[in-house]
Design an enzyme around this catalytic site. Structure first.
Site, PDB file in Angstrom:
ATOM      1  N   ASP A 144      85.819  30.955  23.344  1.00  0.00           N
ATOM      2  CA  ASP A 144      86.338  31.441  24.615  1.00  0.00           C
ATOM      3  C   ASP A 144      85.851  32.856  24.934  1.00  0.00           C
ATOM      4  O   ASP A 144      85.616  33.206  26.085  1.00  0.00           O
ATOM      5  CB  ASP A 144      87.871  31.417  24.593  1.00  0.00           C
TER       6      ASP A 144
ATOM      7  N   THR B 179      97.247  31.941  28.222  1.00  0.00           N
ATOM      8  CA  THR B 179      97.249  31.444  26.848  1.00  0.00           C
ATOM      9  C   THR B 179      96.572  32.428  25.889  1.00  0.00           C
ATOM     10  O   THR B 179      96.298  32.089  24.743  1.00  0.00           O
ATOM     11  CB  THR B 179      96.536  30.082  26.760  1.00  0.00           C
ATOM     12  N   GLY B 180      96.296  33.646  26.366  1.00  0.00           N
ATOM     13  CA  GLY B 180      95.639  34.644  25.543  1.00  0.00           C
ATOM     14  C   GLY B 180      96.567  35.779  25.157  1.00  0.00           C
ATOM     15  O   GLY B 180      97.626  35.572  24.550  1.00  0.00           O
ATOM     16  N   TYR B 181      96.175  37.003  25.507  1.00  0.00           N
ATOM     17  CA  TYR B 181      96.928  38.209  25.162  1.00  0.00           C
ATOM     18  C   TYR B 181      98.361  38.126  25.680  1.00  0.00           C
ATOM     19  O   TYR B 181      99.321  38.488  24.980  1.00  0.00           O
ATOM     20  CB  TYR B 181      96.190  39.408  25.762  1.00  0.00           C
ATOM     21  N   SER B 182      98.530  37.640  26.888  1.00  0.00           N
ATOM     22  CA  SER B 182      99.862  37.536  27.478  1.00  0.00           C
ATOM     23  C   SER B 182     100.768  36.647  26.640  1.00  0.00           C
ATOM     24  O   SER B 182     101.941  36.972  26.400  1.00  0.00           O
ATOM     25  CB  SER B 182      99.768  36.990  28.907  1.00  0.00           C
TER      26      SER B 182
ATOM     27  N   ASN C  68      90.567  36.443  32.369  1.00  0.00           N
ATOM     28  CA  ASN C  68      91.814  36.306  31.616  1.00  0.00           C
ATOM     29  C   ASN C  68      92.899  37.251  32.099  1.00  0.00           C
ATOM     30  O   ASN C  68      93.943  36.813  32.564  1.00  0.00           O
ATOM     31  CB  ASN C  68      91.566  36.555  30.125  1.00  0.00           C
TER      32      ASN C  68
ATOM     33  N   ARG D 298      82.363  36.697  28.360  1.00  0.00           N
ATOM     34  CA  ARG D 298      81.145  37.495  28.537  1.00  0.00           C
ATOM     35  C   ARG D 298      80.183  36.832  29.518  1.00  0.00           C
ATOM     36  O   ARG D 298      79.515  37.501  30.295  1.00  0.00           O
ATOM     37  CB  ARG D 298      80.461  37.694  27.186  1.00  0.00           C
TER      38      ARG D 298
ATOM     39  N   ASP E 156     104.315  49.810  25.543  1.00  0.00           N
ATOM     40  CA  ASP E 156     102.975  50.123  25.035  1.00  0.00           C
ATOM     41  C   ASP E 156     101.911  49.804  26.077  1.00  0.00           C
ATOM     42  O   ASP E 156     100.773  50.263  25.960  1.00  0.00           O
ATOM     43  CB  ASP E 156     102.686  49.316  23.769  1.00  0.00           C
TER      44      ASP E 156
ATOM     45  N   ALA F  71     105.362  45.117  24.305  1.00  0.00           N
ATOM     46  CA  ALA F  71     106.382  45.789  23.493  1.00  0.00           C
ATOM     47  C   ALA F  71     107.232  46.747  24.332  1.00  0.00           C
ATOM     48  O   ALA F  71     107.263  47.944  24.073  1.00  0.00           O
ATOM     49  CB  ALA F  71     105.718  46.545  22.333  1.00  0.00           C
TER      50      ALA F  71
END
Length: 293
Positions: free
Chosen positions: A73, A189-192, A148, A78, A178, A213
């Site tokens: 992914d 479905t990534g960082y979130s 994303n 990129r 943070d 956080a």
């Protein structure tokens, strides 16, 4: 037919799969062009005659039918910087772990090419985010979009930051955290997700705001219509903060105004072999499986 081939970096263990792809393309007399940096690593291990390469998005146009990406992914994220608004559909070949975007498995390369030639595939569109700042940041002049997420986070401090947030120019809240993530359905479905955000199906017309956080525990992820214009202003003990567009990071100063909205173009993804988002979700998150053993 004409296709582009892109890999974020060359891995020797991928040689056999790259050879399978090139053989399948040549078998169907499909013209291919390889990204220059990827080819520089590839040519030491694979012999390819009369190779044409591309270096930037300026070398890609409507004459290309597809772009094949070799990796996961992250490679697709990129690849988007090359495709931009050219409308070239991506065929993501997954040479690593199961991904949400690169859904063509490395053992299925030849079959995938057959299905593309036979036009047995579905084109799925993915929304992107675009970013503007005040004052302007030169590094965002041409790469001001993300597939994303767009996120802001603390830089050189352990202290939390304050993100004053507005939706369609109406004050929402000030997150003390943070950082803050604005994610597309693709990025949900990534960082979130790792920060407690909800999963949103790719065709949903929504974005999600997910605090990173948060100190104020009543701050929860918020799903908003994708037509919403988001503005936030970051402040804290330090004067500089990170602004990230997918994996591309720049630095912004305190009190910089950041404007985020839906991009005016979409990314096209190819779905073949019934590898739907729901099927990928079920397999990746082990839903419906007994994991007690």
């Amino acid at each position: 037919m004409k296709v582009a081939i892109y890999g974020q970096y060359f891995k020797s263990e991928d040689i056999i799969y790259i050879e399978h792809l090139l053989q399948a393309l040549q078998q169907h007399s499909i013209e291919f062009v390889i990204e220059q940096n990827y080819y520089n690593g590839l040519k030491k291990h694979v012999t390819i005659k009369n190779v044409t390469t591309f270096k930037s998005h300026k070398d890609l146009n409507s004459s290309f039918n597809f772009m094949f990406t070799m990796g996961g992914d992250g490679t697709i994220l990129r690849a988007v910087t090359f495709i931009r608004d050219s409308n070239i559909p991506i065929v993501g070949i997954n040479t690593g772990r199961l991904g949400f975007l690169a859904t063509v498995q490395k053992e299925e390369i030849s079959n995938a090419v057959e299905l593309l030639v036979s036009k047995k595939y579905i084109v799925k569109e993915r929304s992107l985010l675009s970013v503007k700042t005040s004052p302007k940041i030169d590094s965002l002049a041409s790469l001001n979009f993300a597939l994303n997420e767009v996120s802001v986070s603390r830089k050189n401090t352990a202290s939390m930051i304050t993100i004053e947030t507005y939706l369609d120019n109406e004050y929402l809240t000030s997150y003390w955290a943070d950082g803050l993530i604005i994610a597309t359905p693709t990025g949900s479905t990534g960082y979130s997700l790792s920060c407690g955000g909800p999963i949103i199906t790719p065709q949903a017309k929504n974005f999600v705001l997910t605090p990173i956080a948060p100190h104020n525990l009543n701050a929860r992820p918020l799903v908003i219509p994708d037509e919403t214009a988001v503005k936030f202003i970051v402040s804290g003990r330090e004067n500089k903060f990170f602004l990230s567009l997918d994996s591309r990071i720049t630095t912004i100063n305190s009190n910089t105004e950041v404007f985020v909205e839906k991009s005016n173009f979409k990314l096209k993804m190819i779905q073949i072999n019934q590898q739907t988002f729901i099927k990928t979700l079920r397999e990746k998150l082990l839903w419906g499986q007994d994991t007690r053993n």
